[in-house]
Write an enzyme that holds these catalytic residues in place. Structure first.
Site, mmCIF file in Angstrom:
data_model
loop_
_atom_site.group_PDB
_atom_site.id
_atom_site.type_symbol
_atom_site.label_atom_id
_atom_site.label_comp_id
_atom_site.label_asym_id
_atom_site.label_seq_id
_atom_site.Cartn_x
_atom_site.Cartn_y
_atom_site.Cartn_z
ATOM 1 N N GLY A 58 0.967 -1.195 0.030
ATOM 2 C CA GLY A 58 0.061 0.024 0.060
ATOM 3 C C GLY A 58 0.996 1.224 -0.016
ATOM 4 O O GLY A 58 1.894 1.295 0.810
ATOM 5 N N ALA A 59 0.561 2.056 -0.948
ATOM 6 C CA ALA A 59 1.663 3.211 -1.229
ATOM 7 C C ALA A 59 2.011 3.823 0.084
ATOM 8 O O ALA A 59 3.129 4.207 0.396
ATOM 9 C CB ALA A 59 0.916 4.204 -2.393
ATOM 10 N N ARG A 77 10.479 -1.388 -4.706
ATOM 11 C CA ARG A 77 9.323 -1.249 -5.865
ATOM 12 C C ARG A 77 9.184 -0.082 -6.517
ATOM 13 O O ARG A 77 9.295 1.154 -5.851
ATOM 14 C CB ARG A 77 7.985 -1.578 -4.812
ATOM 15 C CG ARG A 77 7.548 -2.873 -4.249
ATOM 16 C CD ARG A 77 6.332 -3.216 -3.754
ATOM 17 N NE ARG A 77 5.105 -3.367 -4.526
ATOM 18 C CZ ARG A 77 3.913 -3.679 -4.440
ATOM 19 N NH1 ARG A 77 3.626 -3.396 -3.315
ATOM 20 N NH2 ARG A 77 3.463 -4.187 -5.228
ATOM 21 N N GLN A 92 -5.754 -8.965 -2.483
ATOM 22 C CA GLN A 92 -5.466 -7.822 -1.438
ATOM 23 C C GLN A 92 -6.923 -7.609 -0.934
ATOM 24 O O GLN A 92 -7.231 -6.979 0.255
ATOM 25 C CB GLN A 92 -4.830 -6.787 -1.743
ATOM 26 C CG GLN A 92 -3.285 -6.643 -1.921
ATOM 27 C CD GLN A 92 -2.815 -7.163 -3.408
ATOM 28 O OE1 GLN A 92 -3.641 -7.888 -3.892
ATOM 29 N NE2 GLN A 92 -1.742 -6.874 -3.662
ATOM 30 N N ASP A 118 -1.394 4.747 -6.100
ATOM 31 C CA ASP A 118 -0.103 4.416 -5.998
ATOM 32 C C ASP A 118 0.809 5.654 -6.645
ATOM 33 O O ASP A 118 1.829 6.014 -6.199
ATOM 34 C CB ASP A 118 0.325 3.184 -6.882
ATOM 35 C CG ASP A 118 -0.107 1.950 -5.934
ATOM 36 O OD1 ASP A 118 -1.327 1.588 -6.170
ATOM 37 O OD2 ASP A 118 0.753 1.553 -5.045
ATOM 38 N N ASN A 136 -3.026 2.466 -10.087
ATOM 39 C CA ASN A 136 -3.363 1.705 -8.788
ATOM 40 C C ASN A 136 -3.477 0.163 -9.335
ATOM 41 O O ASN A 136 -3.044 -0.113 -10.373
ATOM 42 C CB ASN A 136 -4.798 2.110 -8.438
ATOM 43 C CG ASN A 136 -5.260 1.828 -6.800
ATOM 44 O OD1 ASN A 136 -4.576 1.808 -5.972
ATOM 45 N ND2 ASN A 136 -6.306 1.167 -6.948
ATOM 46 N N LYS A 137 -3.994 -0.403 -8.144
ATOM 47 C CA LYS A 137 -3.581 -2.159 -8.472
ATOM 48 C C LYS A 137 -4.346 -2.542 -9.624
ATOM 49 O O LYS A 137 -5.485 -1.970 -10.050
ATOM 50 C CB LYS A 137 -4.355 -2.565 -7.231
ATOM 51 C CG LYS A 137 -4.643 -4.027 -7.142
ATOM 52 C CD LYS A 137 -3.193 -4.927 -7.391
ATOM 53 C CE LYS A 137 -2.288 -4.397 -6.306
ATOM 54 N NZ LYS A 137 -0.861 -4.775 -6.824
HETATM 55 O O1 MRU Z 1 0.673 -4.269 -4.652
HETATM 56 P P1 MRU Z 1 0.160 -3.564 -3.597
HETATM 57 O O2 MRU Z 1 -0.781 -4.322 -2.607
HETATM 58 O O3 MRU Z 1 0.851 -2.553 -2.758
HETATM 59 O O4 MRU Z 1 -0.894 -2.277 -4.163
HETATM 60 C C1 MRU Z 1 -1.818 -1.706 -3.557
HETATM 61 C C2 MRU Z 1 -2.791 -0.375 -4.080
HETATM 62 O O5 MRU Z 1 -2.812 -0.831 -5.344
HETATM 63 C C3 MRU Z 1 -3.640 0.343 -3.293
HETATM 64 O O6 MRU Z 1 -4.353 0.576 -3.865
HETATM 65 C C4 MRU Z 1 -2.672 1.652 -3.274
HETATM 66 O O7 MRU Z 1 -1.251 1.586 -2.900
HETATM 67 C C5 MRU Z 1 -3.415 2.796 -2.329
HETATM 68 S S1 MRU Z 1 -3.055 2.204 -0.588
HETATM 69 C C6 MRU Z 1 -3.595 3.481 0.446
#
Ligand code: MRU
Length: 362
Positions: free
Chosen positions: A66-67, A108, A215, A256, A266-267
Site C-alpha cells: 500500500g503506497a 518497488r 488484497q 499508487d 493503482n492495483k
Molecule cells: O501491490 P499493493 O498491494 O501494494 O497495491 C496497493 C494498491 O494498489 C493500493 O490501492 C494503493 O497503494 C493505495 S493504498 C492506500
C-alpha cells in the site's frame, strides 16, 4: 542492527483501525515491527525489521504494502538503519545513508510515496548537514516519525472530505486494499467509509477480491469485518453484474501514483472497474494524500509499472493453476485515464485535474 524503533503496527491488535506506535519505546530502544500482511487473513503475525535488507524484502514480498504504508515503513527503516551507522564523520554517514535510501527506493517502482518519503528524509538531513552525526540521527528519526504522524492525519482528512460524497444506504465498491493496512492512519479509499460509519451511515461495502494476490478478500474484507462494517467479497469479474443490478452507487479506490493530468496508477483491475462504472453511470473516485501525486509526470504513460513474478498468476497461493511453461503477464498496476475519474478525494479537499504544483510535495 539493534534498532531504535519499537512497535509499529499497521493495525491495533484489538481490531481498531488506528496506526499504533510508541514514541517512548522508539526513543528508548527497540525494533521496527510491522504486521506481516502475507499471513492475513489466517494469522495476525508481526515481522521484525532489523536491517535495510529486511525492509526491502518486506516491501518486495508485500509483507508491508500500500503506497502510504510503504513510504512510512521505508522512512522508519532508514531511520533505524541510520541510527546504527558507526561513524563520527558526517561524510561517511551520508554515504551510508544514501546507499540505504537507494536500496530501499529500488524495492518497488510504482508507488511514488516510497521515493517521496526517502527524498524527504534525505532533504531534511542535507539541510542540516553541519550537525554532528548523533544529532543527524535524531533528526532523521524525527523526520521519519513526522511522515508517519502526518500520514495518520492525512487519512482522517481524506475520510472527512470523502464521507461528504456518501449517504446512508449506499453500496460502495472498492478494489485492492487502501485501508488501515495500507497507510499510516485509517487508509485512503476506506477512510471515507470509516468516517461515514462513525457518523452513523449504513453502507454496504463490496470488496473486489483483487487477483492475483487477493488484497481485497484477504486484507480489505479482514479489516472492514474487524471494524464492524457490512462487507461482501466478490470476484473481480462479478462487479459488472452487481452494477447492472443497481447494488453499487459509488466506486472508491486508492492510488499508487497520480500524474499531473489526473491519470492514476493503482492495483491492476482498477482501470476495468472504472470502465464498468463509467458504462453504468456510477461515480468513480480516487482517494489519495498529496504524497501520491507526482506532478513531474504529465500523464500516466510516464508511470513505471511493476511487473511481478509470473508464479503469482500460475500458482494460486502455492497450488499450480496453469500449465507449466505457459506464457504469463503479471503487471501489478494499471493506469486509469483521468476522464474516467469523477473526483479525487484528497487531504486538501475534493479536487479535479489538472493539478497545480502547489498540490505537490511540501
Ligand atoms: O501491490 P499493493 O498491494 O501494494 O497495491 C496497493 C494498491 O494498489 C493500493 O490501492 C494503493 O497503494 C493505495 S493504498 C492506500
Amino acid at each position: 542492527m539493534s534498532s531504535i524503533i519499537d512497535t509499529v503496527s499497521w493495525l491495533a491488535p484489538d481490531g481498531s483501525v488506528h496506526f499504533q506506535w510508541s514514541e517512548q519505546a522508539i526513543l528508548t530502544g527497540g525494533r521496527l515491527r510491522i504486521i506481516d500482511q502475507r499471513a492475513l487473513p489466517g494469522q495476525l503475525r508481526y515481522l521484525s525489521i532489523n536491517t535495510v535488507e529486511d525492509a526491502c524484502e518486506a516491501i518486495q514480498t508485500l509483507a508491508v504494502r500500500g503506497a502510504p504504508a510503504i513510504g512510512c515503513a521505508a522512512a522508519l527503516a532508514l531511520a533505524a538503519a541510520g541510527g546504527e551507522i558507526e561513524t563520527g564523520s558526517t561524510d561517511a554517514f551520508f554515504r551510508h545513508l544514501h546507499e540505504y535510501a537507494r536500496r530501499l527506493n529500488a524495492s518497488r517502482p510504482t508507488a511514488v510515496n516510497l521515493s517521496w518519503a526517502l527524498d524527504r528524509c534525505m532533504r531534511h538531513l542535507e539541510n542540516l548537514s553541519e550537525l554532528p552525526v548523533p544529532a543527524l540521527k535524531k533528526e532523521l528519526l524525527k523526520e521519519a516519525l513526522a511522515i508517519l504522524d502526518e500520514d495518520i492525519k492525512l487519512c482522517d482528512r481524506i475520510g472527512e472530505y470523502g464521507s461528504s460524497l456518501l449517504h446512508d444506504g449506499m453500496g460502495i465498491l472498492t478494489h485492492c486494499n487502501a485501508g488501515a493496512l495500507a497507510a499510516g492512519g485509517c487508509g485512503t479509499a476506506l477512510a471515507p467509509i470509516y468516517d461515514a460509519m462513525r457518523k452513523g451511515m449504513r453502507l454496504k461495502v463490496y470488496a473486489d477480491e483483487t487477483r492475483p494476490l487477493l488484497q481485497g478478500s484477504r486484507l480489505t474484507a479482514w479489516e472492514l469485518q474487524r471494524a464492524g462494517a457490512d462487507v461482501t467479497v466478490l470476484c473481480d469479474n462479478m462487479a459488472a453484474q452487481l452494477m447492472c443490478e443497481g447494488r453499487i452507487q459509488a466506486v472508491i479506490v486508492g492510488a499508487d501514483r497520480i500524474a499531473a493530468n489526473g491519470d492514476t496508477a493503482n492495483k491492476i483491475g482498477t482501470y476495468g472497474a472504472a470502465v464498468l462504472a463509467h458504462y453504468h453511470g456510477i461515480p468513480f473516485y480516487v482517494a489519495a494524500p498529496y504524497s501520491t501525486f507526482d506532478l513531474k509526470l504529465k500523464s500516466g504513460s510516464e508511470i513505471p509499472i511493476e511487473q511481478r513474478d509470473p508464479r503469482e498468476v500460475t500458482a494460486f497461493f502455492g497450488k499450480q493453476s496453469a500449465p507449466e511453461g505457459v506464457a504469463v503477464c503479471n503487471p501489478a498496476f494499471d493506469v486509469t485515464p483521468h476522464e474516467l475519474i469523477g473526483a479525487f478525494i484528497t487531504d486538501r479537499g475534493i479536487l479535479q485535474p489538472p493539478f497545480a504544483e502547489t498540490e505537490n510535495r511540501i
